[in-house]
Design an enzyme around this catalytic site. Structure first.
Site, short mmCIF file in Angstrom:
data_model
loop_
_atom_site.label_atom_id
_atom_site.label_comp_id
_atom_site.label_asym_id
_atom_site.label_seq_id
_atom_site.Cartn_x
_atom_site.Cartn_y
_atom_site.Cartn_z
CB SER A 141 -0.88 0.01 1.25
OG SER A 141 -1.40 1.31 1.46
CE1 TYR A 154 -4.59 -2.80 4.75
CE2 TYR A 154 -3.66 -0.69 4.09
CZ TYR A 154 -4.18 -1.92 3.76
OH TYR A 154 -4.31 -2.26 2.45
#
Lengths: 244, 434
Positions: A141, A154
């Protein structure tokens, strides 16, 4: 085996059928992919994904894969490779965290996004090294490099996975295996439903297109959208405002 | 792996890594076949298949050129080891008055490869394919046992055209063609459009043993040049001399082969061909145009070339013309486009030649829209009851294979009986689920 145009014919989706994984799979099936293995937890969503892929012309198999049960990964994924070569494996295990710092929930986020994804990727990489070909796509990400206030659990897990995947790229150089790290920005999908999108947000379709381009070009790092790769030069506070 | 080698076919697409071993004697093969490692083994000749049949990613590949003994000729038959090239066979046997029964456009193929791909040449309409002239072959099976197969044995026909997947062919006995000279009498006709090419080729088939036509796919009419030839009967010496084993023209700029230069070359070739002529030519100059330049495949650059050869049955002339038209309209430029009429097939289960019109083309891999175009052509070919050639394929959709090869199911079943662990493996076998 890939054909003369580099088009893959078999695809393994680890982590089940996220929107991004499905968008990518559908595009690949429309070209040459004929065998798709959905490795994820048994669920109506997995069944629906299998039905959609079969309708598009693929032969779909399922494998019961649970990111938490790392001790099973070698067997579950090993069995898939034993059935036939896998040309592309997408490792897309994703679980978002939340802002309140519950240690057990944080452990879950780390287990799914980092530990489970890493062990699955190791098993895939090992099998691909033996078949001396294949592409391993690891979903990282953009937040892996820029943890922000809302999703830093995350981001921390993705950051670990990202570092691992870049190391794996080096470790597998010359083996015939192509490792590709994909760093999408904010993606409007089921996973992020209810979250207000930032200035630069992307869609599963765009990510899928970038993955296909990256596979063709044998890219090692793919930013989606591509502009995010340039933004890393800006100060963190600015980037966070744009990418969420 | 000990000797990791990157292997490709002649088209230089889809490279894969394998351990390459070159056994020097038949006895060395058995232990390798019995314990090939987890990814299996495949035999490889001179690597002239365009796609991936002589590659085995992660496994073992046996370079067969070390097995190259040629036995004495007896009553027109010769027994040779699988690694013998047609080039050597011609050099040794032409002076004695014998010619291989079938030769493709290059001499650089091995006898083992010729059997495994059941190759054809310009005499297919008259003499059939290579398998038609093999009277016995030795096959080393997955059990480590070598069996001698003859045309009465079904496994013979699983092996002829079987792309090396029934075992390692170690030896073959071949019926040779007697020749009086090493010259060819070549008739040439220039034809202004595809229809006249087809008519002339049909006529030439009745009168000549060797025929083929070159088609200018870039011209609007599909004009071409038809050749019909026979062995010259007497006079010239029989020595076989082959020119041109220079290393590749690696210095030629890659971009040289494009639609425009090819169009110019085609126009030049057509313009300089006489309307009708008869010439006496050496064997090599007639049969092996591809051998005039070594490693000509490098002209296509690092991405290589994609060969496409199909056959459609007699009566499907409309499909053939439609395909030529589609290629022309797509602006995909094929440098060597050859039209040939096939006679009856050999009976090999996966043999390519069946009675009909065969067209072979080659395109630079980077041709825009090529993957899509060839997929569409596959559909037209399959619909007409035709097929594509496995020794040239590198990109067929696997699900079309059973449509094109009705004996595929029988082949798959027999392969698994002969080789339950699927020891004999290739990238082609994996790609097309053979």
């Amino acid at each position: 085996m890939k054909n003369a145009f580099g088009e893959p014919q078999s695809l393994l989706l680890v982590g089940g059928a996220s929107d991004i994984a499905m968008a990518t799979a559908m595009r690949l099936v429309r070209r040459r992919v004929r065998r798709v293995i959905l490795a994820g937890r048994p669920s109506p969503a997995r069944d629906a994904a299998a039905a959609r892929l079969a309708e598009a012309g693929a032969t779909v198999e399922t494998a019961d894969f649970d990111a938490f049960r790392v001790e099973e990964h070698a067997k579950v994924i090993g069995d898939v490779f034993a059935e036939g070569d896998v040309d592309v494996a997408l490792v897309a295990c994703g679980l978002l965290g939340d802002a309140d710092l519950d240690p057990l929930k944080a452990a879950d986020v780390a287990m799914v996004n980092y530990v489970g994804a890493m062990t699955a990727a190791i098993v895939c990489a090992d099998a691909m090294r033996r078949q001396t070909h294949g592409a391993l796509v690891v979903f990282s990400s953009v937040s892996a490099g820029r943890p922000s206030g809302s999703d830093f659990l995350y981001a921390s897990a993705k950051s670990g996975l990202d570092a691992f995947a870049r190391g794996l790229t080096e470790a597998l150089r010359g083996s015939g295996v192509h490792v590709m790290v994909v760093r999408p920005g904010f993606v409007r999908s089921r996973l992020t439903r209810g979250v207000t999108p930032p200035a630069i947000a992307t869609s599963p379709e765009t990510v899928a297109g970038a993955v296909l381009d990256g596979l063709r070009a044998k890219s090692e790092i793919v930013w989606v959208p591509g502009i995010l790769g340039q933004l890393t030069r800006l100060p963190g506070s600015v980037v966070r405002r744009i990418t969420g | 792996m000990a000797n990791k080698t990157i292997l490709t076919g002649w088209g230089r697409t889809s490279p894969s890594v394998a351990e390459l071993l070159r056994p020097g004697a038949e006895a060395e093969l058995t232990p390798l076949v019995l314990a090939p490692g987890g990814r299996g083994v495949i035999a490889r000749g001179l690597g002239r298949s365009y796609g991936d049949p002589a590659q085995n990613a992660g496994g073992l590949v046996l370079d067969m050129t070390g097995l190259a003994a040629i036995g004495p000729v007896r009553d027109g038959y010769v027994t040779v080891e699988a690694g013998v090239s047609l080039h050597r066979l011609m050099r040794e046997l032409v002076p004695e008055g014998w010619f291989p029964p079938v030769t493709p456009a290059t001499r650089q193929v091995t006898v083992g490869g010729a059997v495994a791909a059941d190759i054809h040449g310009r005499n297919h309409h008259a003499d059939g394919s290579f398998g038609n002239h093999v009277t016995a072959l030795d096959l080393l099976g997955a059990d480590g046992v070598t069996r001698t197969l003859t045309p009465g044995d079904p496994d013979f026909w699983a092996t002829v055209g079987g792309m090396g997947l029934t075992g390692v062919i170690t030896k073959a006995t071949i019926r040779l063609t007697p020749i009086e000279t090493s010259r060819m009498i070549v008739n040439t006709w220039k034809c202004p459009d595809l229809e006249s090419v087809m008519t002339r080729l049909t006529q030439a088939d009745l009168a000549h043993r060797y025929t083929a036509a070159w088609v200018d796919c870039l011209s609007r009419q599909g004009r071409g040049v038809v050749e019909g030839a026979d062995h010259a009967r007497q006079g010239a010496a029989r020595s076989f001399r082959a020119r041109g084993f220079e290393a590749g023209p690696g210095f030629l700029p890659v971009g040289l082969l494009n639609r425009h230069t090819m169009g110019l070359v085609n126009r030049g070739l057509y313009a300089t061909t006489k309307r009708e002529s008869v010439q006496v030519r050496p064997l090599a100059s007639f049969f092996h145009p591809l051998d005039r330049v070594g490693h000509w495949n490098r002209l296509y650059g690092p991405r290589g070339l994609v060969q496409y050869q199909f056959v459609v049955p007699m009566g499907a002339e409309q499909t053939l013309m439609k395909i030529v038209e589609r290629i022309r309209r797509s602006h995909a430029a094929s440098f060597q486009t050859v039209l040939k009429r096939f006679g009856p097939g050999s009976g090999g289960w996966l043999s390519f030649p069946t009675p009909g019109w065969s067209l072979s083309l080659d395109f630079p891999t980077t041709t825009k829209g090529l993957a899509w175009l060839l997929d569409r052509l596959d559909e037209l070919v399959a619909e007409a009851g035709g097929r594509v050639y496995l020794a040239k394929d590198s990109r067929l959709r696997p699900e079309l294979l059973p449509v094109m090869y009705p004996a595929l199911a029988a082949f798959r079943e027999r392969r698994r009986e002969l080789d339950p662990r699927l020891v004999f493996q290739s990238d082609l076998a994996r790609r097309l689920s053979l």
